[in-house]
Design a protein around this motif. Structure first.
Motif, PDB file in Angstrom:
ATOM      1  N   LEU A   1       0.836  -1.054   0.102  1.00  0.00           N
ATOM      2  CA  LEU A   1      -0.020  -0.210   0.125  1.00  0.00           C
ATOM      3  C   LEU A   1       1.020   1.206  -0.331  1.00  0.00           C
ATOM      4  N   THR A   2       2.409   0.934   0.261  1.00  0.00           N
ATOM      5  CA  THR A   2       3.202   2.226   0.571  1.00  0.00           C
ATOM      6  C   THR A   2       3.908   2.701  -0.981  1.00  0.00           C
ATOM      7  N   SER A   3       4.586   1.599  -1.215  1.00  0.00           N
ATOM      8  CA  SER A   3       5.042   1.150  -2.380  1.00  0.00           C
ATOM      9  C   SER A   3       4.415   0.524  -3.848  1.00  0.00           C
ATOM     10  N   GLY A   4       3.336   0.358  -3.405  1.00  0.00           N
ATOM     11  CA  GLY A   4       3.305   0.058  -4.970  1.00  0.00           C
ATOM     12  C   GLY A   4       3.324  -1.902  -5.621  1.00  0.00           C
ATOM     13  N   ASP A   5       4.569  -1.771  -4.852  1.00  0.00           N
ATOM     14  CA  ASP A   5       5.097  -3.139  -6.035  1.00  0.00           C
ATOM     15  C   ASP A   5       4.659  -4.494  -5.212  1.00  0.00           C
TER      16      ASP A   5
ATOM     17  N   SER B 273      -2.710   4.932 -12.714  1.00  0.00           N
ATOM     18  CA  SER B 273      -2.475   3.142 -13.286  1.00  0.00           C
ATOM     19  C   SER B 273      -2.246   2.525 -11.457  1.00  0.00           C
ATOM     20  N   THR B 274      -1.112   2.335 -11.588  1.00  0.00           N
ATOM     21  CA  THR B 274      -0.333   1.647 -10.426  1.00  0.00           C
ATOM     22  C   THR B 274      -0.984   1.367  -9.305  1.00  0.00           C
ATOM     23  N   TRP B 275      -1.219   3.306  -8.569  1.00  0.00           N
ATOM     24  CA  TRP B 275      -2.306   2.759  -7.750  1.00  0.00           C
ATOM     25  C   TRP B 275      -3.987   2.003  -7.806  1.00  0.00           C
ATOM     26  N   ASP B 276      -4.360   1.626  -8.920  1.00  0.00           N
ATOM     27  CA  ASP B 276      -5.428   1.603  -8.745  1.00  0.00           C
ATOM     28  C   ASP B 276      -4.951  -0.659  -8.804  1.00  0.00           C
ATOM     29  N   ALA B 277      -4.241  -0.752  -9.800  1.00  0.00           N
ATOM     30  CA  ALA B 277      -3.695  -2.238  -9.498  1.00  0.00           C
ATOM     31  C   ALA B 277      -3.356  -2.382  -7.990  1.00  0.00           C
TER      32      ALA B 277
END
Length: 580
Positions: free
Chosen positions: A426-430, A497-501
């Motif tokens: 939730l913090t890096s998107g990884d 787009s990354t946050w949606d993922a």
């Protein structure tokens, strides 16, 4: 009745040791653990309770030490590699291994970095704690606390900010060093007498488990015992080779036995003998070392199948141990299955995960024996079909998803379904991968540390237990106490787009996520619907109840008449129920 060994020539001598004297004896190699002893099996909480009892002055039980001569030799005590000097009165631990190993390792700078020995004392809270994720100035490592010179140096350097707690540190350090441990010393040359004492002490009131009995029966000679492959070492090796976590030695033993014969619950006392057996072993000419090493290889192949094909990344997500035992037997005889057979095996695994307890009455023995008997060497196709046929009368089911408890099979199935979403930080998107999961859980029995609550303080216990109130976050970098706020606001350094993922990987979108900080009840209701829908879809893909269990094309005799293929027709099974 067999009288057994004649008995002790003289009664044991009673004595006491202060820890300040006893532990240096262990570090100096004077205290040894006989190789017929059970493997070390304490967890972190056991070690914490031991030190808490000592500081409170509670009794921790007597030691029973065998006094005998010993030549110089290197050996392992927990994580410590020690050198035992030549001595006429070395002390061998007959009773007290778990306690002594814990003390010697947790109080040593060499053993302290390894779980479960990473123990600190919280000077402010006045309690022992496991390795704190965010160490504070008032956290002091036990090797420093136990050594007076190191303690004084620590307060002048790293612990300067904790100087107000010096009196508490001195009190605990003194309590540790001066704690008296009662011990009985047995002087006896007959090894059989000592193993008889060991057997009686561990079978009256607290019985050895099957793996420990097996290890004791086939422990071999003392010489080179540290280098010999054991059930515990197989577990460690599989964990290191696969990242799957630590498999308990009971399951390792059942897997090793399943490879050598269809019944993994057979009599273990004649395992490496041809006399006294009801059936011949499938590998009659192999010795114990070969059985262990080949068992490890089959177990690794089974684990790799779980990770790569079945979508189960860690032992803590395995619904039932009997499944791994059966898979080990299959991969022992068929190390490289046909691609279509891998799909059928995945299908079998998930069907068994869902209905196996009902079909086999919740019995590990019935489960493993029945499926083991269906695996016939040199008949890969027939073995698969025979195992699938055991479920021919079973109806497709979906597990209940009204509570989330990481020690239950249903929750492990839910977590595997979530793993297929490739959960993200939730913090890096990884994307959080299997290495993150293994690093966080290690030898943990459950995935509790990887599945934090979204709302830990809900008043409604039913809502609190819902899977919707959990996220799959195998990482230590996300602040789990701030999940609602994290979900409600997109981090500045993560693009749209990354946050949606990220949200999709946790069965969320922006609208639902925003509710986490505004309306808990609606958030949980909406996410629970998504949890149920995703679970149904995942299990539909994995179990494939409505597909024909046909063999691979390579196994079919295409020259036969078509009407001879009736045996390959599958009993019609209904599709999984739809979920609103």
């Amino acid at each position: 009745m067999n009288a057994g060994p004649a008995g002790l020539e003289a009664q044991p001598t009673a004595t006491t040791y202060e820890l300040g004297d006893l532990i240096p004896l262990a570090w100096g190699g004077r205290i040894r653990v006989p190789h017929f002893q059970r493997d070390f099996r304490w967890q972190s909480q056991d070690v914490l309770r031991l030190f808490d009892s000592i500081v409170k002055g509670y009794p921790i039980g007597n030691l029973l030490l065998w006094v005998r001569a010993q030549q110089a030799e290197e050996f392992m005590l927990g994580r410590l590699r020690l050198t035992a000097p030549t001595h006429n009165e070395s002390l061998w631990v007959v009773d007290g291994q778990q306690r002594l190993t814990s003390l010697a390792n947790a109080l040593s700078a060499e053993g302290h970095p390894y779980r479960p020995f990473t123990v600190y004392y919280d000077l402010a809270a006045k309690e022992f704690v496991e390795n704190p994720k965010s160490p504070e100035p008032h956290h002091i490592a036990l090797p420093i606390l136990f050594d007076l010179k190191k303690l004084l140096t620590w307060f002048r350097t790293d612990g300067l900010a904790a100087s107000e707690h010096f009196d508490e540190a001195e009190r605990v350090a003194t309590a540790l060093r001066q704690y008296k441990v009662p011990a009985y010393l047995v002087r006896q040359d007959d090894r059989d007498v000592l193993t008889d004492i060991f057997d009686r002490m561990n079978n009256y009131g607290r019985r050895l488990n099957r793996a420990e009995i097996f290890s004791a029966l086939y422990s071999g000679e003392e010489r080179a015992a540290d280098d010999r492959l054991t059930l515990a070492k197989i577990s460690d090796n599989v964990a290191a080779r696969t990242g799957f976590g630590s498999i308990d030695t009971g399951t390792v033993l059942a897997s090793v036995l399943a490879r050598r014969g269809p019944d993994p619950m057979r009599d273990i006392r004649v395992e490496f003998s041809l006399s006294g057996r009801r059936t011949l072993p499938e590998f009659p000419d192999e010795d114990q070392l070969t059985a262990y090493s080949q068992g490890e290889e089959a177990l690794v192949r089974a684990v790799n199948f779980l990770v790569r094909e079945a979508g189960v990344p860690h032992i803590s997500l395995l619904p039932y141990r009997a499944l791994l035992v059966t898979l080990t037997r299959f991969f022992a005889h068929f190390p490289y299955p046909q691609p279509n057979n891998l799909r059928l095996l995945r299908r079998l695994f998930w069907r068994l995960s869902l209905v196996g307890p009902m079909v086999f009455k919740g019995s590990f023995t019935l489960f493993s024996r029945t499926l083991g008997s269906k695996i016939h060497p040199a008949d890969e196709e027939g073995s698969l079909r025979a195992m699938l046929d055991t479920l021919s009368e079973a109806s497709p089911v979906l597990p209940g998803a009204d509570r989330f408890r990481t020690n239950e099979a249903t929750t492990k199935i839910i977590l595997s379904a979530w793993w297929s979403l490739r959960p993200r930080s939730l913090t890096s998107g990884d994307v959080l991968d299997a290495q993150n999961l293994d690093a966080l859980l290690g030898s943990d029995r459950t995935a509790a540390n990887a599945a934090p609550m979204v709302f830990p303080r809900l008043r409604d216990s039913r809502m609190k237990l819902l899977p919707a109130n959990r996220l799959f976050l195998p990482t230590t970098s996300d602040p789990v106490s701030e999940i609602p706020a994290l979900l409600a606001g997109q981090p500045l350094d993560i693009d749209e787009s990354t946050w949606d993922a990220v949200l999709a990987s946790h069965l969320l979108d922006r609208d639902v996520a925003a509710l986490a900080d505004r309306d808990r009840d609606v958030f949980l209701a909406l996410r629970q619907q998504r949890v149920l829908g995703h679970l149904a879809g995942f299990l539909g893909r994995m179990a494939e109840w409505d597909y024909e269990d046909t063999p691979s094309l390579d196994s079919l005799d295409l020259d036969r008449e078509f009407d001879e293929f009736d045996e390959f027709e599958e009993t019609d099974l209904p599709a999984p129920p739809e979920v609103d």
